[in-house]
Design an enzyme around this catalytic site. Structure first.
Site, PDB file in Angstrom:
ATOM      1  N   LYS A  62     -18.256  14.640  37.889  1.00  0.00           N
ATOM      2  CA  LYS A  62     -17.965  14.466  39.302  1.00  0.00           C
ATOM      3  C   LYS A  62     -17.348  15.723  39.898  1.00  0.00           C
ATOM      4  O   LYS A  62     -17.240  15.865  41.094  1.00  0.00           O
ATOM      5  CB  LYS A  62     -16.956  13.312  39.490  1.00  0.00           C
ATOM      6  CG  LYS A  62     -17.366  11.996  38.892  1.00  0.00           C
ATOM      7  CD  LYS A  62     -16.158  11.016  39.022  1.00  0.00           C
ATOM      8  CE  LYS A  62     -16.419   9.766  38.222  1.00  0.00           C
ATOM      9  NZ  LYS A  62     -15.204   8.942  38.084  1.00  0.00           N
ATOM     10  N   GLY A  63     -16.878  16.597  39.022  1.00  0.00           N
ATOM     11  CA  GLY A  63     -16.046  17.726  39.438  1.00  0.00           C
ATOM     12  C   GLY A  63     -16.638  18.622  40.511  1.00  0.00           C
ATOM     13  O   GLY A  63     -15.919  19.175  41.327  1.00  0.00           O
ATOM     14  N   GLU A  88     -21.217  24.041  39.197  1.00  0.00           N
ATOM     15  CA  GLU A  88     -20.171  23.499  38.319  1.00  0.00           C
ATOM     16  C   GLU A  88     -18.796  23.750  38.919  1.00  0.00           C
ATOM     17  O   GLU A  88     -18.591  24.687  39.688  1.00  0.00           O
ATOM     18  CB  GLU A  88     -20.251  24.197  36.948  1.00  0.00           C
ATOM     19  CG  GLU A  88     -20.630  23.283  35.789  1.00  0.00           C
ATOM     20  CD  GLU A  88     -19.568  22.265  35.387  1.00  0.00           C
ATOM     21  OE1 GLU A  88     -19.015  21.565  36.260  1.00  0.00           O
ATOM     22  OE2 GLU A  88     -19.322  22.159  34.186  1.00  0.00           O
ATOM     23  N   ASP A  89     -17.849  22.900  38.513  1.00  0.00           N
ATOM     24  CA  ASP A  89     -16.491  23.048  39.026  1.00  0.00           C
ATOM     25  C   ASP A  89     -15.743  24.199  38.373  1.00  0.00           C
ATOM     26  O   ASP A  89     -15.118  25.007  39.041  1.00  0.00           O
ATOM     27  CB  ASP A  89     -15.703  21.731  38.872  1.00  0.00           C
ATOM     28  CG  ASP A  89     -15.739  21.149  37.454  1.00  0.00           C
ATOM     29  OD1 ASP A  89     -16.358  21.761  36.555  1.00  0.00           O
ATOM     30  OD2 ASP A  89     -15.138  20.083  37.248  1.00  0.00           O
ATOM     31  N   ASP A 133     -14.678  26.923  31.398  1.00  0.00           N
ATOM     32  CA  ASP A 133     -13.545  26.971  30.482  1.00  0.00           C
ATOM     33  C   ASP A 133     -14.035  27.639  29.190  1.00  0.00           C
ATOM     34  O   ASP A 133     -14.147  28.860  29.137  1.00  0.00           O
ATOM     35  CB  ASP A 133     -13.078  25.520  30.285  1.00  0.00           C
ATOM     36  CG  ASP A 133     -11.769  25.387  29.547  1.00  0.00           C
ATOM     37  OD1 ASP A 133     -10.742  25.754  30.124  1.00  0.00           O
ATOM     38  OD2 ASP A 133     -11.760  24.891  28.408  1.00  0.00           O
ATOM     39  N   LYS A 184     -11.942  30.444  34.012  1.00  0.00           N
ATOM     40  CA  LYS A 184     -10.755  30.784  33.203  1.00  0.00           C
ATOM     41  C   LYS A 184     -11.206  31.769  32.139  1.00  0.00           C
ATOM     42  O   LYS A 184     -11.501  31.369  30.998  1.00  0.00           O
ATOM     43  CB  LYS A 184     -10.220  29.526  32.499  1.00  0.00           C
ATOM     44  CG  LYS A 184      -9.560  28.497  33.386  1.00  0.00           C
ATOM     45  CD  LYS A 184      -9.077  27.335  32.504  1.00  0.00           C
ATOM     46  CE  LYS A 184      -8.392  26.264  33.316  1.00  0.00           C
ATOM     47  NZ  LYS A 184      -8.096  25.064  32.497  1.00  0.00           N
ATOM     48  N   VAL A 227      -5.674  22.849  36.144  1.00  0.00           N
ATOM     49  CA  VAL A 227      -5.652  22.739  37.598  1.00  0.00           C
ATOM     50  C   VAL A 227      -6.341  21.457  38.051  1.00  0.00           C
ATOM     51  O   VAL A 227      -7.226  20.932  37.370  1.00  0.00           O
ATOM     52  CB  VAL A 227      -6.313  23.956  38.281  1.00  0.00           C
ATOM     53  CG1 VAL A 227      -5.491  25.215  38.032  1.00  0.00           C
ATOM     54  CG2 VAL A 227      -7.752  24.153  37.821  1.00  0.00           C
ATOM     55  N   ASP A 244      -9.921  17.046  38.100  1.00  0.00           N
ATOM     56  CA  ASP A 244      -9.008  15.928  37.886  1.00  0.00           C
ATOM     57  C   ASP A 244      -8.131  16.113  36.645  1.00  0.00           C
ATOM     58  O   ASP A 244      -8.368  16.987  35.817  1.00  0.00           O
ATOM     59  CB  ASP A 244      -9.818  14.645  37.675  1.00  0.00           C
ATOM     60  CG  ASP A 244     -10.528  14.637  36.315  1.00  0.00           C
ATOM     61  OD1 ASP A 244     -11.217  15.627  36.002  1.00  0.00           O
ATOM     62  OD2 ASP A 244     -10.360  13.667  35.563  1.00  0.00           O
ATOM     63  N   ARG A 284      -8.392  14.357  42.165  1.00  0.00           N
ATOM     64  CA  ARG A 284      -9.665  15.000  42.509  1.00  0.00           C
ATOM     65  C   ARG A 284      -9.802  15.308  43.992  1.00  0.00           C
ATOM     66  O   ARG A 284     -10.443  16.269  44.376  1.00  0.00           O
ATOM     67  CB  ARG A 284     -10.832  14.067  42.182  1.00  0.00           C
ATOM     68  CG  ARG A 284     -11.335  14.163  40.789  1.00  0.00           C
ATOM     69  CD  ARG A 284     -12.689  13.474  40.705  1.00  0.00           C
ATOM     70  NE  ARG A 284     -12.943  12.944  39.390  1.00  0.00           N
ATOM     71  CZ  ARG A 284     -13.339  13.681  38.350  1.00  0.00           C
ATOM     72  NH1 ARG A 284     -13.532  14.972  38.490  1.00  0.00           N
ATOM     73  NH2 ARG A 284     -13.541  13.129  37.170  1.00  0.00           N
TER      74      ARG A 284
HETATM   75  P1  IMP Z   1     -16.178  23.944  29.074  1.00  0.00           P
HETATM   76  O1  IMP Z   1     -17.395  23.248  28.533  1.00  0.00           O
HETATM   77  O2  IMP Z   1     -15.140  24.137  27.993  1.00  0.00           O
HETATM   78  O3  IMP Z   1     -16.485  25.235  29.794  1.00  0.00           O
HETATM   79  O4  IMP Z   1     -15.489  22.923  30.019  1.00  0.00           O
HETATM   80  C1  IMP Z   1     -15.792  22.777  31.316  1.00  0.00           C
HETATM   81  C2  IMP Z   1     -15.270  21.434  31.790  1.00  0.00           C
HETATM   82  O5  IMP Z   1     -13.922  21.196  31.359  1.00  0.00           O
HETATM   83  C3  IMP Z   1     -15.221  21.407  33.282  1.00  0.00           C
HETATM   84  O6  IMP Z   1     -16.449  21.003  33.821  1.00  0.00           O
HETATM   85  C4  IMP Z   1     -14.099  20.425  33.545  1.00  0.00           C
HETATM   86  O7  IMP Z   1     -14.616  19.109  33.530  1.00  0.00           O
HETATM   87  C5  IMP Z   1     -13.170  20.575  32.377  1.00  0.00           C
HETATM   88  N1  IMP Z   1     -11.985  21.429  32.697  1.00  0.00           N
HETATM   89  C6  IMP Z   1     -11.660  22.607  32.114  1.00  0.00           C
HETATM   90  N2  IMP Z   1     -10.518  23.097  32.617  1.00  0.00           N
HETATM   91  C7  IMP Z   1     -10.107  22.223  33.556  1.00  0.00           C
HETATM   92  C8  IMP Z   1      -8.958  22.186  34.447  1.00  0.00           C
HETATM   93  O8  IMP Z   1      -8.084  23.064  34.500  1.00  0.00           O
HETATM   94  N3  IMP Z   1      -8.873  21.096  35.277  1.00  0.00           N
HETATM   95  C9  IMP Z   1      -9.815  20.106  35.277  1.00  0.00           C
HETATM   96  N4  IMP Z   1     -10.893  20.115  34.479  1.00  0.00           N
HETATM   97  C10 IMP Z   1     -11.043  21.160  33.611  1.00  0.00           C
HETATM   98 MG    MG Z   2     -16.943  19.218  34.671  1.00  0.00          MG
END
Ligand code: IMP
Ligand code: MG
Length: 183
Positions: free
Chosen positions: A49-50, A105-106, A109, A137, A159, A165, A171
């Site tokens: 949903k992000g 994408e939101d 990470d 990040k 965040v 969220d 959210r």
């Molecule tokens: P990745 O697969 O590790 O890059 O994770 C990405 C997902 O982790 C994002 O789409 C978010 O859903 C979640 N996420 C990572 N950091 C945060 C944060 O600081 N706040 C909220 N959601 C986060």
């Molecule tokens: Mg996400």
């Protein structure tokens, strides 16, 4: 700004509503420039949903032909096992075969989610696949994941707001705020 009363779990505002609006509008300008002249609508694929708030703000500023679509995924292994397995809960409604696709994408990470999605989408033979990510990040990257349109770099803190969220909370805040870490 100074009159924002923060919910109790939040430490400070990192990005105000005004800063977000300005940056999203700059990104829309770039996208309008880059896709100028496309003959078929660009498919914006938002990750639920992000990415919903980012996608709708971005889409309303696009002048190039586009449609919106969504996917829902679930990433296993967040927190514990770091090699997150990504599973599709809901796929796009539209076929992306031979289409220009922009994944929205939101936050980036580890890069697991976005790199998986990019590979998955490329395997469906679209005309092109690009990525728009609202927050990044850099300190957390595990998989190199080039982004075409990036909102902001942020430090390695949790965040919330603008779609992001914490256990489904916060959210819908119109700004991005840093959570007070829970020890
Ligand atoms: P990745 O697969 O590790 O890059 O994770 C990405 C997902 O982790 C994002 O789409 C978010 O859903 C979640 N996420 C990572 N950091 C945060 C944060 O600081 N706040 C909220 N959601 C986060
Ligand atoms: Mg996400």
């Amino acid at each position: 700004m100074s009159d924002i009363v923060l919910p109790k779990d939040l430490r400070k505002v990192l990005l105000t509503e005004e800063e977000i609006e300005k940056r999203v509008s700059e990104l829309a300008d770039e996208i309008n420039h880059d896709y100028a002249g496309i003959t078929e609508p660009l498919i914006l694929v938002g990750v639920l949903k992000g990415a919903v708030f980012f996608l709708t703000d971005l889409a309303r500023r696009l002048t190039v032909p586009h449609i919106i679509d969504f996917i829902a995924i679930s990433s296993y292994g967040k927190g514990g096992d770091k090699r997150g397995e990504v599973r599709f809960l809901m796929d796009t409604r539209e076929s992306i075969l031979d289409k220009h696709v922009l994944i929205v994408e939101d936050i980036l990470d580890s890069g697991n989610t976005l790199s998986y999605l990019t590979q998955n989408f490329l395997a469906r033979n679209p005309k092109s696949v690009k990525k728009a990510v609202f927050l990044d990040k850099p300190a957390r990257h595990e998989i190199p994941t080039p982004i075409d349109y990036k909102g902001f770099d942020i430090p390695d803190v949790w965040v919330v707001g603008y779609g992001l969220d914490f256990n489904e909370e916060y959210r819908t805040l119109p700004y991005i705020a840093e959570m007070i870490p829970r020890l």
